[in-house]
Design a protein around this motif. Structure first.
Motif, short mmCIF file in Angstrom:
data_model
loop_
_atom_site.label_atom_id
_atom_site.label_comp_id
_atom_site.label_asym_id
_atom_site.label_seq_id
_atom_site.Cartn_x
_atom_site.Cartn_y
_atom_site.Cartn_z
N VAL A 55 -40.58 57.92 54.11
CA VAL A 55 -39.51 57.69 54.93
C VAL A 55 -38.19 58.34 54.69
CG1 VAL A 55 -38.31 55.85 56.18
CG2 VAL A 55 -40.57 55.39 55.81
N ALA A 56 -37.84 58.35 53.43
CA ALA A 56 -36.54 58.99 53.12
C ALA A 56 -36.79 60.64 53.03
CB ALA A 56 -36.24 58.70 51.27
N PHE A 57 -37.86 61.24 52.69
CA PHE A 57 -38.28 62.34 53.12
C PHE A 57 -38.14 62.75 54.56
CE2 PHE A 57 -40.56 66.48 53.07
CZ PHE A 57 -40.43 66.85 51.77
N ALA A 58 -38.80 62.02 55.45
CA ALA A 58 -38.62 62.31 56.94
C ALA A 58 -37.16 62.40 57.32
CB ALA A 58 -39.47 61.30 57.50
N ASP A 59 -36.37 61.36 56.72
CA ASP A 59 -34.98 61.29 57.21
C ASP A 59 -34.11 62.41 56.62
OD1 ASP A 59 -35.05 58.87 58.57
OD2 ASP A 59 -34.53 57.62 56.85
N ALA A 60 -34.56 62.92 55.49
CA ALA A 60 -33.85 64.00 54.83
C ALA A 60 -34.17 65.42 55.69
CB ALA A 60 -34.08 64.13 53.47
N TRP A 61 -35.41 65.38 56.15
CA TRP A 61 -35.89 66.68 56.76
C TRP A 61 -35.05 66.65 58.04
CZ3 TRP A 61 -41.90 67.42 57.24
CH2 TRP A 61 -41.98 68.90 57.32
N ARG A 62 -35.17 65.71 58.82
CA ARG A 62 -34.37 65.49 59.96
C ARG A 62 -32.83 65.92 59.93
NH1 ARG A 62 -35.34 66.51 65.37
NH2 ARG A 62 -34.11 65.30 66.93
N ALA A 63 -32.36 65.33 58.74
CA ALA A 63 -30.88 65.69 58.53
C ALA A 63 -30.38 67.12 58.50
CB ALA A 63 -30.57 64.81 57.17
N GLY A 64 -31.30 67.97 58.19
CA GLY A 64 -31.23 69.33 57.95
C GLY A 64 -31.54 70.13 59.48
N TYR A 65 -31.68 69.26 60.42
CA TYR A 65 -31.89 69.88 61.69
C TYR A 65 -30.76 70.40 62.45
CZ TYR A 65 -33.61 69.54 66.78
OH TYR A 65 -33.78 69.62 68.10
N LEU A 85 -36.83 76.93 60.77
CA LEU A 85 -35.86 76.07 60.28
C LEU A 85 -36.27 74.79 59.51
CD1 LEU A 85 -33.11 76.31 63.19
CD2 LEU A 85 -33.38 77.72 61.12
N HIS A 86 -37.46 74.36 59.99
CA HIS A 86 -38.17 73.19 59.46
C HIS A 86 -38.80 73.72 58.06
CE1 HIS A 86 -38.87 70.50 63.41
NE2 HIS A 86 -37.49 70.11 62.69
N ARG A 87 -39.51 74.81 58.28
CA ARG A 87 -40.07 75.28 57.03
C ARG A 87 -38.91 75.33 55.85
NH1 ARG A 87 -44.70 77.43 54.82
NH2 ARG A 87 -44.05 77.94 52.47
N LEU A 93 -36.46 70.56 50.43
CA LEU A 93 -36.90 69.17 49.88
C LEU A 93 -37.91 68.80 48.86
CD1 LEU A 93 -36.56 67.49 53.35
CD2 LEU A 93 -34.98 67.38 51.58
N LEU A 94 -39.17 69.72 49.02
CA LEU A 94 -40.19 69.70 48.13
C LEU A 94 -39.75 69.74 46.94
CD1 LEU A 94 -43.04 71.87 49.81
CD2 LEU A 94 -43.05 69.34 49.55
N ASP A 95 -38.62 70.53 46.58
CA ASP A 95 -38.15 70.78 45.25
C ASP A 95 -37.29 69.48 44.91
OD1 ASP A 95 -37.38 72.37 42.85
OD2 ASP A 95 -35.43 72.31 43.85
N GLU A 96 -36.30 68.93 45.84
CA GLU A 96 -35.70 68.16 45.62
C GLU A 96 -36.38 66.67 45.26
OE1 GLU A 96 -33.02 67.43 48.87
OE2 GLU A 96 -31.72 69.33 48.19
N PHE A 97 -37.62 66.63 45.86
CA PHE A 97 -38.28 65.16 45.79
C PHE A 97 -39.20 65.48 44.49
CE2 PHE A 97 -36.58 64.10 49.61
CZ PHE A 97 -36.68 62.77 49.75
N GLY A 98 -39.34 66.70 43.89
CA GLY A 98 -40.20 66.91 42.91
C GLY A 98 -41.76 66.91 43.01
N ILE A 99 -42.18 67.70 44.33
CA ILE A 99 -43.36 67.98 44.53
C ILE A 99 -43.84 69.31 44.35
CG2 ILE A 99 -45.09 67.93 46.78
CD1 ILE A 99 -42.98 65.57 47.82
#
Length: 249
Positions: A55-65, A85-87, A93-99
């Motif tokens: 959920v935090a990931f989705a919110d952070a993704w949308r925050a970059g919109y 832009l989404h990509r 975010l993948l880097d920030e979330f350590g994925i």
């Protein structure tokens, strides 16, 4: 006289019976992006054995919109659609979330989560009824492929797909508002903008469009701080697409 002011004034001379087409903001108004994206990511994570606060990931993704679009609007970069832009945001975010360890196909699949959004429970029943009387079109910053994918996934009964891709400008640029009116071959007062966002409706009204506010007070979750109510005397104010159909059909 300012042309936009003149258009808005002229719209007042016409009744809602003159409306021939409804054009819809999509993210948040028609589809529940937050629940859809977080559930899609969680399902992927479960298959891959990846744990994260999706959920935090989705919110952070949308925050970059908006920041991503702003760079295009301001000329800091050439035109790039929402998929691009989404990509770019996803990679950050993948880097920030350590994925780690995802291949290109997996990253592309994740990015297309935005193509697999589901409607709010009232969306399809409401749109299906509205379609019996009006032309229905998207009016979105989303890409054409995104909007088509979403329509197929969620069963959204559009007559037309119109997006920022068509004019290569994001809302609130005037060219996208004027563009959808011309795209449908109608007069401004014959087009009603349906949105859960007061700012979008303000811009639509300034170009002579009719306006319908659909309240989505949990688009951004239970602590949403904006667009929790109508902020002007929009032509129609409702709490669902089915209520909109009740009002207009």
């Amino acid at each position: 006289m300012d042309s936009n002011h003149g258009q808005a004034k002229d719209a007042g001379k016409h009744g809602l019976g003159d409306v021939k087409a409804l054009v819809f903001d999509v993210f948040g108004t028609v589809v529940d992006w937050r629940s859809s994206v977080s559930a899609d990511l969680a399902a992927f994570g479960q298959r891959k054995g990846i744990e994260a606060d999706w959920v935090a990931f989705a919110d952070a993704w949308r925050a970059g919109y908006v920041p991503g679009m702003d760079r295009v609007r301001e000329g800091a970069r050439p035109w790039a659609n929402i998929d691009v832009l989404h990509r770019e945001r996803l990679d950050v975010l993948l880097d920030e979330f350590g994925i780690e360890g995802l291949d290109e196909a997996e990253k592309d699949y994740l990015n297309r989560a935005w193509h697999r959004l589901s409607g709010w429970p009232d969306t399809v029943p409401g749109l299906t009824r509205l379609k019996q009387r009006y032309i229905l079109s998207t009016f979105s910053n989303g890409s054409v492929p995104c909007l088509i994918g979403m329509a197929r996934h969620a069963g959204l009964p559009w007559d037309a797909i119109y997006s920022a891709d068509v004019v290569r400008h994001f809302k609130p640029d005037p060219r996208i508002y004027r563009g959808v009116i011309g795209f449908l071959g109608l007069h401004p007062h014959e087009v009603m903008l349906v949105a859960a966002h007061n700012g979008d409706l303000r811009h639509g009204r300034s170009h002579g469009m009719r306006t319908a506010y659909v309240n989505r007070p949990t688009e951004y979750g239970p602590k949403q701080s904006k667009d929790r109510a109508a902020e002007s005397d929009w032509d129609v104010v409702v709490s669902s697409m089915t209520e909109l159909a009740d009002r207009l059909c």
